[in-house]
Design an enzyme around this catalytic site. Structure first.
Site, PDB file in Angstrom:
ATOM      1  N   ASP A  80      90.123 132.562  58.242  1.00 18.22           N
ATOM      2  CA  ASP A  80      90.285 133.622  59.099  1.00 18.22           C
ATOM      3  C   ASP A  80      91.304 133.339  60.301  1.00 18.22           C
ATOM      4  OD1 ASP A  80      90.233 136.224  60.354  1.00 18.22           O
ATOM      5  OD2 ASP A  80      88.180 136.320  60.403  1.00 18.22           O
ATOM      6  N   ASP A 105      95.260 138.274  57.251  1.00 18.18           N
ATOM      7  CA  ASP A 105      94.823 136.872  57.819  1.00 18.18           C
ATOM      8  C   ASP A 105      93.545 136.422  57.412  1.00 18.18           C
ATOM      9  OD1 ASP A 105      93.363 139.071  59.287  1.00 18.18           O
ATOM     10  OD2 ASP A 105      93.140 137.344  60.759  1.00 18.18           O
ATOM     11  N   GLU A 106      93.353 136.675  56.371  1.00 21.31           N
ATOM     12  CA  GLU A 106      91.756 136.505  55.680  1.00 21.31           C
ATOM     13  C   GLU A 106      91.833 136.200  54.346  1.00 21.31           C
ATOM     14  OE1 GLU A 106      87.554 138.408  56.375  1.00 21.31           O
ATOM     15  OE2 GLU A 106      89.105 139.610  57.603  1.00 21.31           O
TER      16      GLU A 106
HETATM   17 MG   LIG Z   1      91.208 137.078  61.950  1.00 17.43          MG
END
Ligand SMILES: [Mg+2]
Length: 459
Positions: A11, A105-106
């Site tokens: 993350d 983003d993960e």
């Molecule tokens: Mg994040």
């Protein structure tokens, strides 16, 4: 379930805000809030410096401005975020063929698959944990080298624990949950740590004397089913006892995003039904945005007291991720549904997903235009006809180039003026200059790469 901590959850830390801080040297170490800046805008991401003031994602932008008036408020630059995301995802794919992105983003990565898995399995058992940790630390270093940003990583034997691990690692950290220690790690945490436990469920559990994960496990499955119903109770018990054998699924090509809620007591109050639909629409749009997607079809799902389920949908002219549009559309759909007997479940989804496209840029401009129209001191500019047919609507955060001063970004605009800060990624904080909004030497431009020498766009 496996007995090695080879499920990795990655993350990026405060992703959108961190990209902006990396791109704009004057914002390093300062509170930054990215999101919709119109009158009904919502926070997408707050930097850690802004979180200190209580600002968080999904909060109304108006409230964020009251809590943290000195932050830089910027419109998202999804094109750049997607480019950085592509760089990060490419690094994950170098580790394993099994990469499951959850948003820009993960992602989950199964380190047990591919060459990495072979290398790890070749290690003597006593070195396995160190080996897994080394892979993850190298990944974090590679991501920082390639993007200038930090990422947090959780490593565990299941998806649930890997994700909770990366949360615990934030920011810029790594947490490896050794097999056999899962219960020690999870036990003391609040029930809210578990997926699907919102404020209502947490309150229900609290009244039953259950506030930690360990207490959920101790309560036992039968008691949880009695408290929360069969499906929810059983899944909560499984999570609390660390049972999660869901595999990492590669490259899900998601075509729709939806959220739904089942109610403990059937909803009969029409006002409450409308409010719940509005709340679900907000959550759905938030999820859409964090996935960097937009969609054309809004879908409403209603399960009535007698378990009949119906769906209604409306297709828009262009893809949207605007919470206002999703909410208004879902609101129209619920008006046409008879709910007099009571409602057990409501859901709002957006289907027909597209990546961010030109339409979204227009939508963003419209949102800002709306904001300006309501503000008396920023009346529309350019009354006389000029060589350019349309005046630029300068958006805070937008990339620009000035023929004399070079590249910079819009810090703000109003009253016929636009303020630009001239600085570039990796450079020193730059100076601010103000121009007329129609200054012919000022033009919109493409984002510069965050890390000098690396193209913003992966090859
Ligand atoms: Mg994040």
């Amino acid at each position: 379930m496996r007995n090695t901590p080879t499920i990795l959850h990655l993350d990026m830390d405060a992703f959108f805000a961190a990209v902006e801080q990396a791109a704009k040297p004057s914002l390093r170490g300062k509170p930054v809030v990215v999101g919709g800046l119109g009158p009904r805008g919502v926070v997408s991401t707050a930097s850690y410096e802004a979180r200190v003031y209580g600002v968080h994602s999904a909060m109304a932008m108006a409230l964020a401005r009251r809590l943290c008036p000195n932050a830089a408020y910027l419109t998202p630059r999804f094109g750049l975020y997607r480019q950085v995301s592509d760089t990060v995802m490419a690094l994950l794919h170098e580790l394993s063929p099994l990469v499951e992105p959850l948003s820009l983003d993960e992602a989950f990565v199964d380190l047990d698959a591919g060459e990495c898995g072979e290398r790890l399995r070749a290690l003597p058992e006593s070195e396995l944990l160190a080996g897994v940790r080394q892979v993850a630390e190298r990944l974090r270093a590679d991501i920082t080298a390639a993007t200038g940003l930090t990422a947090s990583v959780g490593l565990a034997s299941s998806k649930l624990l890997a994700k909770i691990g990366s949360d615990a690692a934030k920011p810029d950290g790594l947490v490896l949950i050794e097999p056999g220690t899962e219960q020690d790690f999870l036990g003391p945490k609040t029930v809210r740590t578990l997926w699907g436990v919102g404020p209502a469920t947490a309150e229900q559990l609290r009244r039953a004397g259950i506030s930690t994960v360990a207490e959920v496990a101790e309560a036992g499955e039968a008691e949880l089913v009695r408290l929360l119903g069969k499906a929810h109770g059983a899944s909560l018990y499984a999570m609390a006892t660390g049972q999660d054998d869901r595999p990492v699924v590669a490259d899900r090509d998601v075509k729709s995003i939806s959220v739904e809620d089942t109610f403990d007591v059937d909803l009969t109050d029409r006002v409450r039904v409308r409010a719940e639909v509005g709340r679900l629409a907000d959550r759905c749009a938030q999820r859409l945005r964090s996935a960097g997607r937009s969609g054309r079809t809004v879908v409403l799902k209603v399960r009535r007291y007698d378990f009949t389920t119906l769906t209604r949908s409306e297709t828009l002219r262009a893809p949207t991720d605007d919470p206002v549009v999703v909410k208004e559309t879902a609101g129209r759909l619920i008006e046409a549904v008879d709910t007099t007997g009571g409602v057990r479940l409501l859901g709002v989804g957006v289907a027909g997903l597209a990546d961010f496209t030109q339409e979204d840029l227009f939508a963003q401009v419209h949102e800002d235009a709306r904001g300006e129209a309501e503000s008396p001191d920023t009346a529309p500019v350019r009354s006389e006809p000029g060589p350019q047919p349309v005046a630029h609507l300068w958006r805070p955060g937008q990339d620009v180039t000035h023929a004399e001063y070079g590249p910079g970004w819009v810090q703000g605009s109003g009253v016929g003026r636009v303020t630009v800060r001239f600085e570039v990624p990796g450079g020193e904080p730059g100076r601010v200059r103000t121009f007329a909004v129609d200054d012919p030497l000022l033009a919109p431009s493409e984002p510069l790469p965050l890390v000098p020498g690396r193209p913003a766009e992966p090859p």
